[in-house]
Design an enzyme around this catalytic site. Structure first.
Site, PDB file in Angstrom:
ATOM      1  N   ASP A  32       0.853  -1.184   0.000  1.00 18.05           N
ATOM      2  CA  ASP A  32       0.000   0.000   0.000  1.00 18.05           C
ATOM      3  C   ASP A  32       0.895   1.243   0.000  1.00 18.05           C
ATOM      4  O   ASP A  32       1.907   1.306   0.686  1.00 18.05           O
ATOM      5  CB  ASP A  32      -0.913   0.000   1.228  1.00 18.05           C
ATOM      6  CG  ASP A  32      -2.068   0.960   1.084  1.00 18.05           C
ATOM      7  OD1 ASP A  32      -3.209   0.503   0.931  1.00 18.05           O
ATOM      8  OD2 ASP A  32      -1.822   2.191   1.106  1.00 18.05           O
ATOM      9  N   ILE A  33       0.484   2.232  -0.793  1.00 18.72           N
ATOM     10  CA  ILE A  33       1.279   3.457  -0.938  1.00 18.72           C
ATOM     11  C   ILE A  33       1.273   4.273   0.361  1.00 18.72           C
ATOM     12  O   ILE A  33       2.181   5.084   0.590  1.00 18.72           O
ATOM     13  CB  ILE A  33       0.752   4.287  -2.134  1.00 18.72           C
ATOM     14  CG1 ILE A  33       1.818   5.174  -2.713  1.00 18.72           C
ATOM     15  CG2 ILE A  33      -0.502   5.062  -1.780  1.00 18.72           C
ATOM     16  CD1 ILE A  33       1.475   5.763  -4.076  1.00 18.72           C
ATOM     17  N   ASN A  89     -12.953  -2.749   2.471  1.00 19.18           N
ATOM     18  CA  ASN A  89     -13.885  -1.655   2.691  1.00 19.18           C
ATOM     19  C   ASN A  89     -14.846  -1.574   1.510  1.00 19.18           C
ATOM     20  O   ASN A  89     -14.425  -1.707   0.364  1.00 19.18           O
ATOM     21  CB  ASN A  89     -13.111  -0.331   2.819  1.00 19.18           C
ATOM     22  CG  ASN A  89     -12.161  -0.342   4.011  1.00 19.18           C
ATOM     23  OD1 ASN A  89     -12.489  -0.874   5.069  1.00 19.18           O
ATOM     24  ND2 ASN A  89     -10.984   0.226   3.828  1.00 19.18           N
ATOM     25  N   GLY A  95     -15.642   3.203   3.911  1.00 23.70           N
ATOM     26  CA  GLY A  95     -14.339   3.840   3.727  1.00 23.70           C
ATOM     27  C   GLY A  95     -13.609   3.417   2.471  1.00 23.70           C
ATOM     28  O   GLY A  95     -12.383   3.514   2.389  1.00 23.70           O
ATOM     29  N   SER A  97     -12.040   3.895  -0.927  1.00 23.09           N
ATOM     30  CA  SER A  97     -11.583   5.054  -1.715  1.00 23.09           C
ATOM     31  C   SER A  97     -11.194   4.669  -3.134  1.00 23.09           C
ATOM     32  O   SER A  97     -11.114   5.538  -3.995  1.00 23.09           O
ATOM     33  CB  SER A  97     -10.416   5.756  -1.016  1.00 23.09           C
ATOM     34  OG  SER A  97      -9.297   4.903  -0.921  1.00 23.09           O
ATOM     35  N   HIS A 102     -10.764  -4.850  -3.387  1.00 20.90           N
ATOM     36  CA  HIS A 102      -9.420  -5.172  -2.894  1.00 20.90           C
ATOM     37  C   HIS A 102      -9.491  -5.537  -1.420  1.00 20.90           C
ATOM     38  O   HIS A 102     -10.432  -5.183  -0.715  1.00 20.90           O
ATOM     39  CB  HIS A 102      -8.462  -3.997  -3.109  1.00 20.90           C
ATOM     40  CG  HIS A 102      -8.946  -2.702  -2.529  1.00 20.90           C
ATOM     41  ND1 HIS A 102      -9.851  -1.906  -3.174  1.00 20.90           N
ATOM     42  CD2 HIS A 102      -8.669  -2.089  -1.352  1.00 20.90           C
ATOM     43  CE1 HIS A 102     -10.116  -0.843  -2.433  1.00 20.90           C
ATOM     44  NE2 HIS A 102      -9.422  -0.931  -1.316  1.00 20.90           N
ATOM     45  N   HIS A 104      -7.141  -5.521   2.112  1.00 22.74           N
ATOM     46  CA  HIS A 104      -5.948  -5.066   2.831  1.00 22.74           C
ATOM     47  C   HIS A 104      -5.467  -6.209   3.728  1.00 22.74           C
ATOM     48  O   HIS A 104      -6.281  -6.838   4.419  1.00 22.74           O
ATOM     49  CB  HIS A 104      -6.275  -3.882   3.735  1.00 22.74           C
ATOM     50  CG  HIS A 104      -6.808  -2.669   3.031  1.00 22.74           C
ATOM     51  ND1 HIS A 104      -6.026  -1.591   2.701  1.00 22.74           N
ATOM     52  CD2 HIS A 104      -8.051  -2.363   2.598  1.00 22.74           C
ATOM     53  CE1 HIS A 104      -6.774  -0.670   2.113  1.00 22.74           C
ATOM     54  NE2 HIS A 104      -8.007  -1.110   2.034  1.00 22.74           N
TER      55      HIS A 104
HETATM   56  P1  5GP Z   1      -9.593   1.737   0.360  1.00 18.18           P
HETATM   57  O1  5GP Z   1      -9.474   3.115   0.966  1.00 18.18           O
HETATM   58  O2  5GP Z   1     -10.372   1.788  -0.922  1.00 18.18           O
HETATM   59  O3  5GP Z   1     -10.064   0.679   1.290  1.00 18.18           O
HETATM   60  O4  5GP Z   1      -8.126   1.293  -0.015  1.00 18.18           O
HETATM   61  C1  5GP Z   1      -7.416   1.802  -1.080  1.00 18.18           C
HETATM   62  C2  5GP Z   1      -5.960   1.719  -0.727  1.00 18.18           C
HETATM   63  O5  5GP Z   1      -5.208   1.868  -1.906  1.00 18.18           O
HETATM   64  C3  5GP Z   1      -5.508   2.796   0.252  1.00 18.18           C
HETATM   65  O6  5GP Z   1      -4.984   2.182   1.412  1.00 18.18           O
HETATM   66  C4  5GP Z   1      -4.467   3.579  -0.531  1.00 18.18           C
HETATM   67  O7  5GP Z   1      -3.376   3.980   0.259  1.00 18.18           O
HETATM   68  C5  5GP Z   1      -4.049   2.600  -1.606  1.00 18.18           C
HETATM   69  N1  5GP Z   1      -3.631   3.221  -2.852  1.00 18.18           N
HETATM   70  C6  5GP Z   1      -4.291   4.204  -3.520  1.00 18.18           C
HETATM   71  N2  5GP Z   1      -3.630   4.508  -4.659  1.00 18.18           N
HETATM   72  C7  5GP Z   1      -2.537   3.709  -4.693  1.00 18.18           C
HETATM   73  C8  5GP Z   1      -1.450   3.575  -5.627  1.00 18.18           C
HETATM   74  O8  5GP Z   1      -1.364   4.249  -6.659  1.00 18.18           O
HETATM   75  N3  5GP Z   1      -0.499   2.639  -5.330  1.00 18.18           N
HETATM   76  C9  5GP Z   1      -0.568   1.862  -4.211  1.00 18.18           C
HETATM   77  N4  5GP Z   1       0.423   0.989  -4.018  1.00 18.18           N
HETATM   78  N5  5GP Z   1      -1.573   1.974  -3.318  1.00 18.18           N
HETATM   79  C10 5GP Z   1      -2.538   2.879  -3.551  1.00 18.18           C
END
Ligand code: 5GP
Ligand code: ZN
Length: 116
Positions: A32-33, A89, A95, A97, A102, A104
């Site tokens: 994760d970034i 999520n 939550g 985004s 996906h 985590h």
């Molecule tokens: P969500 O918020 O949808 O549950 O998780 C999305 C995740 O993707 C977040 O934890 C965010 O940090 C990660 N993320 C978003 N854009 C990128 C990216 O371009 N590269 C990587 N490696 N992770 C990303």
């Protein structure tokens, strides 16, 4: 199959770089970034699926595969015994985004419960 302007589809197509840990014909695993724990990786299906609400009976093999990959990655990264959490999520209040389903995988520290 893939969705235009989806950041995870772009990662699958290698149009956006990532720190990849694992890949097969169905899934990708990358760091994760914005890590929320010492170990924080994201497991995605290569196929674009908007969110958990879009899953159906045909998705069950894929989702089972994702959890088996997650378990293997947890072992590889040394958190299988200490413990870890798999989170997906869904939707605004969940939550989510990134609109590409996906999971985590978080570990390497004591995780709180309930999540905020
Ligand atoms: P969500 O918020 O949808 O549950 O998780 C999305 C995740 O993707 C977040 O934890 C965010 O940090 C990660 N993320 C978003 N854009 C990128 C990216 O371009 N590269 C990587 N490696 N992770 C990303
Ligand atoms: Zn996508």
């Amino acid at each position: 199959m893939e969705k235009k302007d989806c950041i995870f589809c772009k990662i699958v197509k290698k149009q956006i770089p990532c720190e990849m840990l694992y890949e097969d014909d169905k899934v990708m695993v990358f760091k994760d970034i914005s890590p929320q724990a010492p170990v924080h990786v994201v497991i995605i299906p290569k196929e674009h699926i908007d969110d958990l609400n879009c899953l159906n009976q045909e998705s069950s093999e894929l989702i089972g595969h994702i959890f088996l990959v997650a378990k293997k990655i947890a072992m590889t990264l040394g958190i299988a015994d200490s413990g870890y959490r798999i989170v997906s999520n869904c939707g605004e209040q969940g939550g989510q985004s990134v609109q590409h389903v996906h999971f985590h995988l978080l570990g390497g520290r004591m995780l709180q419960w309930p999540p905020g």
